[in-house]
Design an enzyme around this catalytic site. Structure first.
Site, short mmCIF file in Angstrom:
data_model
loop_
_atom_site.label_atom_id
_atom_site.label_comp_id
_atom_site.label_asym_id
_atom_site.label_seq_id
_atom_site.Cartn_x
_atom_site.Cartn_y
_atom_site.Cartn_z
N GLU A 66 0.84 -1.19 0.00
CA GLU A 66 0.00 0.00 0.00
C GLU A 66 0.87 1.25 0.00
O GLU A 66 2.02 1.22 0.47
CB GLU A 66 -0.91 0.01 1.24
CG GLU A 66 -1.87 1.17 1.30
CD GLU A 66 -2.91 1.03 2.41
OE1 GLU A 66 -3.81 1.89 2.48
OE2 GLU A 66 -2.80 0.08 3.20
N ASN A 94 -12.38 -1.56 -0.96
CA ASN A 94 -11.60 -2.03 0.19
C ASN A 94 -12.25 -1.55 1.49
O ASN A 94 -12.55 -0.36 1.63
CB ASN A 94 -10.16 -1.48 0.13
CG ASN A 94 -9.42 -1.71 1.44
OD1 ASN A 94 -8.98 -2.82 1.73
ND2 ASN A 94 -9.30 -0.68 2.27
N GLU A 95 -12.46 -2.48 2.39
CA GLU A 95 -13.01 -2.14 3.72
C GLU A 95 -14.14 -1.13 3.61
O GLU A 95 -14.15 -0.09 4.29
CB GLU A 95 -11.90 -1.65 4.65
CG GLU A 95 -10.88 -2.74 4.95
CD GLU A 95 -9.87 -2.35 6.03
OE1 GLU A 95 -9.89 -1.19 6.51
OE2 GLU A 95 -9.05 -3.21 6.41
N TYR A 143 -6.55 -8.85 11.76
CA TYR A 143 -5.23 -8.55 12.31
C TYR A 143 -5.09 -9.16 13.70
O TYR A 143 -6.05 -9.18 14.48
CB TYR A 143 -5.02 -7.03 12.40
CG TYR A 143 -4.74 -6.38 11.06
CD1 TYR A 143 -3.45 -6.36 10.54
CD2 TYR A 143 -5.76 -5.82 10.31
CE1 TYR A 143 -3.19 -5.79 9.30
CE2 TYR A 143 -5.51 -5.23 9.08
CZ TYR A 143 -4.22 -5.21 8.58
OH TYR A 143 -3.96 -4.65 7.35
N GLU A 188 -6.03 -9.00 4.15
CA GLU A 188 -5.09 -8.35 5.05
C GLU A 188 -5.02 -9.18 6.33
O GLU A 188 -6.04 -9.46 6.95
CB GLU A 188 -5.52 -6.91 5.39
CG GLU A 188 -5.53 -5.98 4.18
CD GLU A 188 -5.92 -4.55 4.54
OE1 GLU A 188 -5.78 -4.17 5.73
OE2 GLU A 188 -6.39 -3.83 3.64
N GLN A 197 2.33 -5.77 5.93
CA GLN A 197 2.51 -5.50 4.52
C GLN A 197 3.91 -5.93 4.08
O GLN A 197 4.70 -6.38 4.90
CB GLN A 197 2.28 -4.03 4.24
CG GLN A 197 0.83 -3.61 4.41
CD GLN A 197 0.57 -2.18 3.94
OE1 GLN A 197 1.40 -1.55 3.30
NE2 GLN A 197 -0.57 -1.66 4.30
#
Length: 489
Positions: A27, A174-175, A242, A297, A346
């Site tokens: 990103e 995204n999200e 996460y 992610e 990432q």
């Protein structure tokens, strides 16, 4: 020493391990792209078309299969026309999501596609739904993939690319439950259906359309997506999770006690329950498993390193993170009947990155070495693997051993992590359905707080390890806080 019994049945196939399960995420955030992957053509750091040669080589070594770009939250404010053409004329913007820094757009579509060519991986592009338009997305697809005569293809040729690129993976937003527009799932499902209508396949290119999926345990989001979409208009949905053991507070990447270590291990293991429950919902609507689950992610999210821009999300990477990576990758392997891709967050200098850079220096983190140990799983068939496991009493009921196994026509790969900080594991693995004659083994192990830095880049690294196989029984000892790979022929 604790005795651990494992049974592997190579005749019981769980699913094909797509190479994309070992994917990465890049990103426009902190130093992931600029002063990370990309240094510019005029940099004294050895590069090819502005992309660091050492990073290219590092990702080729672990057979990186796919990269997701340009975000993340950044994707929902990214307008692709800003990142093409002569670099001096490209429109500068403010990166409002990550640090408020000026983004000069010198790394755009052509540079990303060139990076993928050099690494030998597939591109996965996330389009802007939150602040973009259907037309903007549709024209970007045409610009990249069409060989017809049109103003957009002529523009691409003028910018130096005569032939269209192959683009398989396209993320539609995204999200969108958060930074991508704070949408309700019912609303996003309708928006997605509108956008995907204009995801045209040009010149033999076939797009694999990925819809925004849930955040962590938002099972309602998955329910709504599966109720409103089907395999005619979506190929996969994208789950984000996460490992954040003390959320909403943040904890140090390197300064943690045993209790926090075990909380982290438990949080990593939660991904198994998470994928199981989301898959159960998907199975009710899609029993043939035509729609894949992407873990777009994943990884550890710690406090940023002291003295760095808090919006850059730069953190160190210890053996604790390596154990988490091994747990998660084993989980993805075991769920490969539904999980078709995963992207570690990432790639460089951000969150649980596999590479850290500082000027011309580059180091491979413990997490990088886990990807090295696991790369032989790619394109194998995951097989049934039972572990007579015991929860670690000091570990808040987290299992001591994480394991997965896979086979191809010639060999079997077994990867295991000993998550205990104190106990060695004496592993005895009985193998059925595969004739085993020899074994080679590699290991990554060190004290849980250990990490590689620019003064000592190889403090944590892979070494050879001893394992024996006799009468189809694999035996090895795994020290505390260790990850091993055994390849059985």
């Amino acid at each position: 020493m604790k005795k651990i019994s494992i049974v592997i049945n190579a005749d019981d196939r769980l699913g094909h391990i797509s190479p994309e399960i070992y994917g990465h995420f890049s990103e426009h955030l902190g130093r992931c792209i600029y002063n990370g992957i990309y240094v510019g053509e005029n940099s004294p750091i050895p590069n090819t078309d502005g992309i660091r040669n050492d990073i290219i080589e590092a990702f080729r070594n672990i057979k990186a299969p796919v990269f997701r770009w340009p975000g993340g939250c950044f994707a929902e404010e990214y307008h692709w026309q800003d990142g093409i053409g002569e670099k001096a004329l490209r429109r500068k913007i403010v990166n409002t999501n990550w640090g408020g820094v000026t983004e000069d757009n010198s790394f755009g579509t052509h540079e990303f596609m060139r990076f993928c060519e050099l690494v030998g991986c597939k591109p996965y592009i996330n389009v802007n739904v939150g602040s973009g338009s259907v037309r903007e997305m549709s024209e970007w697809i045409e610009y990249m993939t069409s060989d017809a005569e049109s103003p957009l293809t002529e523009q691409r040729k003028k910018n130096g690319r005569a032939e269209p690129w192959k683009l398989e993976y396209l993320g539609v937003g995204n999200e969108n439950w958060g930074c991508g527009g704070n949408m309700r799932p019912e609303y996003y499902a309708d928006v997605y259906k509108r956008y995907q209508t204009f995801c045209h396949n040009y010149s033999g290119n076939r797009l694999y359309r990925i819809a925004c999926g849930p955040s962590s345990a938002d099972y309602n989001w998955t329910e709504v997506m599966m109720k409103n979409l089907d395999s005619n208009n979506v190929d996969a949905i994208d789950l984000h999770y996460y490992t954040m053991p003390v959320w909403p507070e943040m904890e140090s990447a390197t300064d943690f006690d045993d209790e926090l270590y075990y909380k982290t291990i438990a949080a990593a293991n939660f991904s198994d329950e998470l994928i199981t429950r989301h898959s159960e919902i998907m199975n009710r609507y899609d029993p043939e498993k035509k729609i894949g689950l992407v873990i777009g992610e994943w990884g550890c999210w710690h406090k940023v390193e002291e003295g760095t821009n808090p919006g850059f999300l730069y953190q160190q990477n210890t053996m604790r993170d390596a154990i988490v990576a091994a747990i998660e990758l084993n989980v993805f392997n075991r769920h490969s009947d539904r999980v078709v891709m995963a992207n570690l967050a990432q790639a460089v200098n951000v969150l649980q990155s596999v590479i850290l850079t500082e000027d011309d220096k580059m180091i491979k983190t413990p997490t990088y070495h886990v990807f090295d140990l696991f790369k032989t799983h790619q394109n194998n068939e995951a097989v049934y693997c039972y572990t007579q496991n015991e929860n670690m009493s000091e570990g808040k009921n987290a299992p001591m051993i994480s394991v997965s196994a896979s086979v191809n026509e010639k060999s079997m790969t077994v990867t295991a992590a000993n998550c205990s900080l104190t106990e060695e594991a004496a592993v005895e693995c009985s193998i059925f359905g595969f004739k085993a004659s020899s074994v080679s083994c590699r290991i990554l192990t060190n004290e849980a707080h250990s990490y590689n830095d620019f003064d000592c880049p190889d403090r944590v690294s892979i070494t050879e390890h001893t394992a024996v196989i006799k009468d189809n029984v694999l035996k090895l000892n795994i020290p505390p806080c260790a990850v091993v790979e055994c390849v059985v022929d």
